[in-house]
Write a protein that holds these residues in place. Structure first.
Motif, PDB file in Angstrom:
ATOM      1  N   UNK A 297      32.391  43.997  41.297  1.00 16.56           N
ATOM      2  CA  UNK A 297      32.068  45.243  41.993  1.00 16.56           C
ATOM      3  C   UNK A 297      32.967  46.377  41.505  1.00 16.56           C
ATOM      4  N   UNK A 298      32.408  47.572  41.573  1.00 22.07           N
ATOM      5  CA  UNK A 298      33.165  48.784  41.294  1.00 22.07           C
ATOM      6  C   UNK A 298      33.393  49.468  42.646  1.00 22.07           C
ATOM      7  N   UNK A 299      34.613  49.405  43.126  1.00 18.54           N
ATOM      8  CA  UNK A 299      34.907  49.954  44.435  1.00 18.54           C
ATOM      9  C   UNK A 299      34.396  49.048  45.549  1.00 18.54           C
ATOM     10  N   UNK A 300      34.472  49.570  46.782  1.00 18.66           N
ATOM     11  CA  UNK A 300      34.080  48.778  47.950  1.00 18.66           C
ATOM     12  C   UNK A 300      32.687  49.100  48.458  1.00 18.66           C
ATOM     13  N   UNK A 301      32.042  50.083  47.886  1.00 17.55           N
ATOM     14  CA  UNK A 301      30.694  50.456  48.315  1.00 17.55           C
ATOM     15  C   UNK A 301      29.687  49.414  47.827  1.00 17.55           C
ATOM     16  N   UNK A 302      28.745  49.000  48.685  1.00 18.39           N
ATOM     17  CA  UNK A 302      27.725  48.018  48.252  1.00 18.39           C
ATOM     18  C   UNK A 302      26.961  48.460  47.009  1.00 18.39           C
ATOM     19  N   UNK A 303      26.816  49.745  46.795  1.00 19.26           N
ATOM     20  CA  UNK A 303      26.094  50.210  45.603  1.00 19.26           C
ATOM     21  C   UNK A 303      26.869  49.949  44.319  1.00 19.26           C
ATOM     22  N   UNK A 304      28.154  49.642  44.472  1.00 16.59           N
ATOM     23  CA  UNK A 304      28.970  49.335  43.295  1.00 16.59           C
ATOM     24  C   UNK A 304      29.005  47.862  42.940  1.00 16.59           C
ATOM     25  N   UNK A 305      28.308  47.028  43.729  1.00 10.11           N
ATOM     26  CA  UNK A 305      28.287  45.588  43.446  1.00 10.11           C
ATOM     27  C   UNK A 305      27.313  45.289  42.313  1.00 10.11           C
TER      28      UNK A 305
ATOM     29  N   UNK B 236      38.509  51.224  37.546  1.00  9.57           N
ATOM     30  CA  UNK B 236      38.794  49.782  37.642  1.00  9.57           C
ATOM     31  C   UNK B 236      37.541  49.023  38.056  1.00  9.57           C
ATOM     32  N   UNK B 237      37.532  47.750  37.760  1.00 13.06           N
ATOM     33  CA  UNK B 237      36.463  46.868  38.205  1.00 13.06           C
ATOM     34  C   UNK B 237      37.094  45.645  38.875  1.00 13.06           C
ATOM     35  N   UNK B 238      36.507  45.186  39.951  1.00 12.78           N
ATOM     36  CA  UNK B 238      37.033  44.032  40.695  1.00 12.78           C
ATOM     37  C   UNK B 238      36.216  42.790  40.320  1.00 12.78           C
ATOM     38  N   UNK B 239      36.927  41.735  39.898  1.00 15.47           N
ATOM     39  CA  UNK B 239      36.273  40.500  39.455  1.00 15.47           C
ATOM     40  C   UNK B 239      36.885  39.318  40.203  1.00 15.47           C
ATOM     41  N   UNK B 240      36.016  38.438  40.704  1.00 16.22           N
ATOM     42  CA  UNK B 240      36.486  37.192  41.315  1.00 16.22           C
ATOM     43  C   UNK B 240      35.475  36.094  41.032  1.00 16.22           C
ATOM     44  N   UNK B 241      35.907  34.842  41.161  1.00 15.47           N
ATOM     45  CA  UNK B 241      35.012  33.738  40.818  1.00 15.47           C
ATOM     46  C   UNK B 241      33.926  33.521  41.880  1.00 15.47           C
ATOM     47  N   UNK B 242      34.228  33.896  43.138  1.00 16.54           N
ATOM     48  CA  UNK B 242      33.233  33.795  44.206  1.00 16.54           C
ATOM     49  C   UNK B 242      33.371  35.003  45.136  1.00 16.54           C
ATOM     50  N   UNK B 243      32.360  35.222  45.966  1.00 13.28           N
ATOM     51  CA  UNK B 243      32.412  36.327  46.923  1.00 13.28           C
ATOM     52  C   UNK B 243      33.537  36.140  47.936  1.00 13.28           C
ATOM     53  N   UNK B 244      33.845  34.878  48.267  1.00 14.42           N
ATOM     54  CA  UNK B 244      34.833  34.599  49.298  1.00 14.42           C
ATOM     55  C   UNK B 244      36.250  34.423  48.755  1.00 14.42           C
TER      56      UNK B 244
END
Length: 225
Positions: free
Chosen positions: A135-143, A182-190
């Motif tokens: 996701x880019x930022x915390x806005x759902x449109x950035x996912x 910045x871009x936020x990356x994780x292996x899972x949503x949780x």
């Protein structure tokens, strides 16, 4: 006169006889009394001696049993651990904090970002989920939406092994969008420890997409089919 002497002599003889009898009685009773007391003392002494012997024997048995039990339990645990790791189980799932993630800009398909995942030193883990959470930022449109390209499940990461994913920040035409650094990356949503990767320069983001993880970088060029 003779009668008195005779009586006196008789009394003396009786007294001497009584004294002799008393001495004999005392002498005869003494050893018997001492003999009776000796066994009692011996019995009293033997009882404490038996108690420590019994206690030591019991303690030895308890220690032996504990050692045997602990050894067998440890062996069983080791066998169980080996079986769990090598008996067809996948093993440890990768968390984002188990990985070193690097971002590289690419020019294909109008420009995208290639993210490379590698296990940190000493870690062996598996990417159980095909698609990373981006996701880019915390806005759902950035996912970023998954596009289903590539994909291997699971991917084992250890040593020099790596996996790739591709991220396209913008899939629309025109200049519309929001700019991010910045871009936020994780292996899972949780995942509780997402990684925030700096972009080489600010990017305009609108309806971003992301590919699945793959060991083949050619499969991770994000395109909308």
């Amino acid at each position: 006169m003779r009668t008195r002497l005779a009586n006196r002599s008789a009394r003396l003889l009786l007294a001497a006889a009584a004294a002799t009898a008393l001495a004999a009685t005392t002498t005869a009773c003494g050893p018997e009394d001492n003999g009776a007391a000796a066994p009692a003392a011996s019995t009293s002494t033997d009882a404490p001696a038996d108690a420590p012997d019994g206690k030591e024997s019991g303690t030895g048995g308890t220690d032996s049993g504990a050692e045997g039990s602990g050894s067998e339990a440890g062996a069983g645990a080791d066998k169980g651990g080996d079986k769990g790791a090598g008996g067809g189980g996948v093993g440890q799932s990768c968390g984002t904090n188990d990985l070193d993630l690097t971002l590289t800009p690419k020019s294909q398909a109008g420009g995208y970002y290639q993210v490379t995942a590698k296990a940190k030193s000493g870690i062996t883990c598996y990417l159980d989920v095909n698609t990373p959470s981006v996701s880019f930022g915390s806005d759902p449109e950035g996912v970023a939406s998954p596009v289903g390209q590539g994909g291997e499940d699971p991917i084992k990461l250890t040593g020099s092994a790596v996996a790739y994913t591709g991220i396209s920040p913008k899939t629309t035409k025109g200049d519309a969008g929001v700019e991010f650094e910045n871009v936020i990356v994780s292996v899972t949503d949780e995942d509780p420890n997402p990684a925030e990767l700096a972009l080489p320069e600010p990017a305009v983001v609108e309806k971003p997409i992301v590919t699945n993880w793959s060991t083949n970088p050619g499969e991770t060029v994000p395109v909308i089919v």
